[in-house]
Design a protein around this motif. Sequence first.
Motif, PDB file in Angstrom:
ATOM      1  N   UNK A  66       0.619  -0.809  -0.005  1.00 13.03           N
ATOM      2  CA  UNK A  66       0.113  -0.226  -0.046  1.00 13.03           C
ATOM      3  C   UNK A  66       1.200   1.153  -0.237  1.00 13.03           C
ATOM      4  N   UNK A  67       0.372   2.349  -0.795  1.00 12.58           N
ATOM      5  CA  UNK A  67       1.346   3.338  -1.354  1.00 12.58           C
ATOM      6  C   UNK A  67       0.078   4.667  -1.373  1.00 12.58           C
ATOM      7  N   UNK A  68       0.762   6.087  -0.525  1.00  8.59           N
ATOM      8  CA  UNK A  68      -0.292   6.820  -0.086  1.00  8.59           C
ATOM      9  C   UNK A  68       0.016   7.942  -1.715  1.00  8.59           C
ATOM     10  N   UNK A  69      -0.829   8.447  -1.997  1.00  8.47           N
ATOM     11  CA  UNK A  69      -1.393   9.206  -2.884  1.00  8.47           C
ATOM     12  C   UNK A  69      -0.240  10.285  -3.620  1.00  8.47           C
ATOM     13  N   UNK A  70      -0.272  10.446  -2.323  1.00  5.78           N
ATOM     14  CA  UNK A  70       1.124  11.452  -2.380  1.00  5.78           C
ATOM     15  C   UNK A  70       2.623  11.547  -2.069  1.00  5.78           C
ATOM     16  N   UNK A  71       3.173  10.491  -2.501  1.00  3.02           N
ATOM     17  CA  UNK A  71       3.872   9.781  -2.192  1.00  3.02           C
ATOM     18  C   UNK A  71       5.145  10.679  -2.715  1.00  3.02           C
ATOM     19  N   UNK A  72       6.522  11.031  -3.347  1.00  2.93           N
ATOM     20  CA  UNK A  72       6.925  11.981  -3.516  1.00  2.93           C
ATOM     21  C   UNK A  72       7.424  10.591  -4.480  1.00  2.93           C
ATOM     22  N   UNK A  73       8.145  10.939  -5.972  1.00  2.00           N
ATOM     23  CA  UNK A  73       8.728  10.691  -7.214  1.00  2.00           C
ATOM     24  C   UNK A  73       9.652  10.265  -7.293  1.00  2.00           C
ATOM     25  N   UNK A  74      10.537   8.484  -7.112  1.00  2.00           N
ATOM     26  CA  UNK A  74      10.824   8.109  -6.362  1.00  2.00           C
ATOM     27  C   UNK A  74      10.817   7.377  -5.382  1.00  2.00           C
ATOM     28  N   UNK A  75       9.774   7.592  -4.961  1.00  2.00           N
ATOM     29  CA  UNK A  75       9.994   6.369  -3.542  1.00  2.00           C
ATOM     30  C   UNK A  75       9.888   4.788  -3.392  1.00  2.00           C
ATOM     31  N   UNK A  76      10.278   4.385  -2.780  1.00  2.00           N
ATOM     32  CA  UNK A  76      10.488   3.239  -2.686  1.00  2.00           C
ATOM     33  C   UNK A  76       9.369   2.982  -2.741  1.00  2.00           C
ATOM     34  N   UNK A 123       0.367   3.136 -18.615  1.00  2.00           N
ATOM     35  CA  UNK A 123       0.005   3.942 -17.842  1.00  2.00           C
ATOM     36  C   UNK A 123       0.537   3.658 -16.159  1.00  2.00           C
ATOM     37  N   UNK A 124       1.555   2.367 -16.496  1.00  2.00           N
ATOM     38  CA  UNK A 124       1.628   1.986 -15.041  1.00  2.00           C
ATOM     39  C   UNK A 124       3.313   1.933 -15.491  1.00  2.00           C
ATOM     40  N   UNK A 125       3.541   1.956 -16.724  1.00  2.00           N
ATOM     41  CA  UNK A 125       5.204   2.444 -17.568  1.00  2.00           C
ATOM     42  C   UNK A 125       5.634   4.058 -16.875  1.00  2.00           C
ATOM     43  N   UNK A 126       4.259   4.707 -17.037  1.00  2.00           N
ATOM     44  CA  UNK A 126       4.973   6.246 -17.120  1.00  2.00           C
ATOM     45  C   UNK A 126       4.825   6.144 -15.030  1.00  2.00           C
ATOM     46  N   UNK A 127       4.451   5.327 -14.529  1.00  2.00           N
ATOM     47  CA  UNK A 127       4.199   5.525 -12.785  1.00  2.00           C
ATOM     48  C   UNK A 127       5.027   4.298 -12.177  1.00  2.00           C
ATOM     49  N   UNK A 128       5.931   3.284 -12.561  1.00  2.00           N
ATOM     50  CA  UNK A 128       7.031   2.779 -11.862  1.00  2.00           C
ATOM     51  C   UNK A 128       8.034   2.331 -12.831  1.00  2.00           C
ATOM     52  N   UNK A 147       5.937   8.613 -11.363  1.00  4.41           N
ATOM     53  CA  UNK A 147       5.553  10.120 -11.017  1.00  4.41           C
ATOM     54  C   UNK A 147       4.445  10.043 -10.403  1.00  4.41           C
ATOM     55  N   UNK A 148       3.670  11.044  -9.682  1.00  8.82           N
ATOM     56  CA  UNK A 148       2.960  11.196  -8.719  1.00  8.82           C
ATOM     57  C   UNK A 148       1.412  10.136  -8.801  1.00  8.82           C
ATOM     58  N   UNK A 149       0.978   9.253  -8.358  1.00  4.01           N
ATOM     59  CA  UNK A 149       0.424   8.619  -7.965  1.00  4.01           C
ATOM     60  C   UNK A 149      -1.289   9.089  -7.471  1.00  4.01           C
ATOM     61  N   UNK A 150      -1.692   9.035  -7.993  1.00  8.95           N
ATOM     62  CA  UNK A 150      -3.631   9.512  -7.466  1.00  8.95           C
ATOM     63  C   UNK A 150      -4.926   8.799  -7.294  1.00  8.95           C
ATOM     64  N   UNK A 153      -3.876   2.252  -3.770  1.00  2.25           N
ATOM     65  CA  UNK A 153      -3.081   3.621  -3.078  1.00  2.25           C
ATOM     66  C   UNK A 153      -4.347   3.777  -2.354  1.00  2.25           C
ATOM     67  N   UNK A 154      -3.473   4.547  -1.961  1.00  2.00           N
ATOM     68  CA  UNK A 154      -4.402   4.463  -0.009  1.00  2.00           C
ATOM     69  C   UNK A 154      -4.384   6.396  -0.471  1.00  2.00           C
ATOM     70  N   UNK A 155      -6.270   6.815  -0.307  1.00  6.48           N
ATOM     71  CA  UNK A 155      -6.578   8.006  -0.526  1.00  6.48           C
ATOM     72  C   UNK A 155      -5.728   8.884   0.547  1.00  6.48           C
ATOM     73  N   UNK A 156      -5.387  10.030  -0.001  1.00  6.03           N
ATOM     74  CA  UNK A 156      -5.637  11.364   1.636  1.00  6.03           C
ATOM     75  C   UNK A 156      -5.791  12.509   0.580  1.00  6.03           C
TER      76      UNK A 156
END
Length: 800
Positions: A231-241, A269-274, A287-290, A321-324
Amino acid sequence: NKSMLNWRWQALWWHIFFLLWSTIDGQTRYSIPEELERGSLVGNLAKDLGLGLSDIFERKLRVASEAGKQYFSVDAGKGELVVNDRIDREALCGQSASCVLPLQVDVNDNSPSFLKSEHIIEIAESTVLGVRFPLESAEDPDVGSNGLKTYTLSKDECFTLKVKEIENGRKIPELVLNKSLDREKKATHNLFLTAMDGGNPVKSGTSKIIVNVLDINDNVPLFENTLYKVSVQENSANGSFVLTTKANDIDEGPNGEIEYSLGIHTPSSVISLFHIDPFTGEIFLKNQLDHESQSSYRIDISAKDKGFPKMEGHCSVQVDVLDVNDNAPEIIMTSKPSSVPEDSRSGTVVALISARDLDSGDNGKVTLQLPKGSPFTLKPSFSNNYELLTSAPLDRESFSEYNIEITATDSGSPSLSSKKPSYNVYLKENGVPGSILYSVSASDLDSGENAKISYSILDSKVQDVSVSSYVYINSDNGSIYSMHSFDYEKLKVFQIQVQAKDQGSPSLSSNATVHVFILDQNDNAPAVIYPSSAAMGSLSHQRMPRSAKAGHLVTKVTAVDADSGHNAWISYKVSEATDASLFTVNLYTGEVRTKRAVSEQDDSSQRLLIEIKDDGEPVQSATVTVSILLEDGLHEPILDLRQKAFEPSKKTGRITLYLILSLASISVLSLVTFLILAVKCIRNSRSSASCCTRQSDFDDYKNPNRNLQLQLNTDGPIKYVEVLGGDMLSQSQSFRSCMSPMSEYSDFTLIKPSSTTDFKEVISVLDASLPDSTWTFESQQVSREIIMCLSILPFISIRI
């Protein structure tokens, strides 16, 4: 005889068993008589060979006879050669004068030995069964039976030993592959090859055989888990593990070296994010998750080795993706605010509003608030929908207009809010481009740069065109200007989303909606659509019999006006006529009829100039010329059709019979249904005041907010009047009646009923272009919508 026997023994003694120590060609000879007793001494073999008693014991001195029987043995304690068995010369030598029994005296003082104590063999695990691998032979300096005799191999399920004899009786051991090798199960086989001599006791030598199994790429990389979840928060910064995937390949070398990648079918769409590290299997954000765009991703991960051919393993990674709380609530005007009479009762519906928040859970729970002291209130209806109602008496002389600011707040932490002021702008069509439409204004309680506000128009579509092509806004003062002239017939209403943003960091903003209503101007003249020839500019020719009576329908002129409201009300009149006493035209329907019977004195060629006017200001008009030819003996087509319609035929009679049977069946079924309902009413009347009227019906009649609004609507060529009232969400039905332009009789036909959905759509796009042409009056609840073709207008619609 006895003396003779003794002589013979003595002769044999001296002849055969003469004891003599001599060495000829490295040999030691002993002579003894036959038939010596067991244990008789032959000679001191240790002394004769120059060996000590300890050497005899350690070196295992032994004698062997070529005759096969063990006639002699060595006394290890004394080193003496003694008789071990009965010796019969005749049995050994027959009648031969010389009888020699060769003995081999062996000293087994050497063990078989290998040149190398350890031998390494490399065998690929793909080697076929039965293949032989030659091994190193052992050497034994001893001779005879003390020399090398055989080989043995330690037990191993994959190998056996074969001994091949070559020239000179030499034996070569060979290793035979008996079972398929698997390096991943056993990479090294440690074998022991033993060479044994024929001594007694046996002496042996051993060599270690190390079989190294060479790897082939026969194993697929395997992940530790087939499915990873994270689970990853949607506001995680680019490059986050995000996660580490781990695969193992039990092959070795390049066959076991793994490279990670995203699956070949991974969407863009996945390649652009991970991103996955090809060497470590670690996944990172690019990139930023939403959460609002996509709340979960399923990623296929591939692990390939570097062997030939390459082997590939797979696993899946589920990223939730956890909602904030990163989305402010949004307020949507489901229906546009309508004008409200100042004498409206409390609870009058002004507008329908819905609220939404793209976040989920508590972050998406929205509450609405109005400013304190506002004469309005919000009433929840269903699923985040609200009714904006009046909550206090209104006084136009005190406040002729209210700009209601609605605040939406979510339940997140920290909570976010937004405000929705709504502005209505009424703009006449055909205006001058560049004229000001409206000015919006926002305030900010901060100070300095944090309170500096700039205005912008959010991009949206109006008839598939960007709204920025219609209007622009002054970013400093919020004034909105038109980009070009508007045409009511093409565009009646549109919305502008205005954003006010401060200059603080982070920047905060609020949105407002400006509803622009284009008001109709009488800029379109009536257009003739029937007769079609007249519509195209030519003369319309009509024929009629001289026998026509008064009221005979000659033709019907039909025209439409693209304008709306009074600007589209059409009237017809005869402007010029060959004989004004013969013909007349209906003011509202355009029907041309005879005012009297045709006489013989009337000219056979009649011409009418019909003028068509609208009710706008200024008046727009059009004319049509109708040429009428009076002919003798011309039958009236309508009467002929009627006569043909009533002529009996077998087919018509059959159809009539079917209709009668159908009507009878329907009548019987209706009667049965009525009786059943009557019985139910009687039963239910015991427990309720009335079975035919619900309490809610009485409440509806008592409700002072059940208002009717009569509104002229002129969308396109169809003109109708809308009468609005009652519950805006109550179900209504619509019946439409249409008459043929040539119909002489007002036949009334009921066509399809409209659905509740249609009514909602009408409410949502209510035509407010003519606020001054709306009449409001109280009425009881009406449960049906009737659309009738009347003579005044082509269509009249009553909507409740």
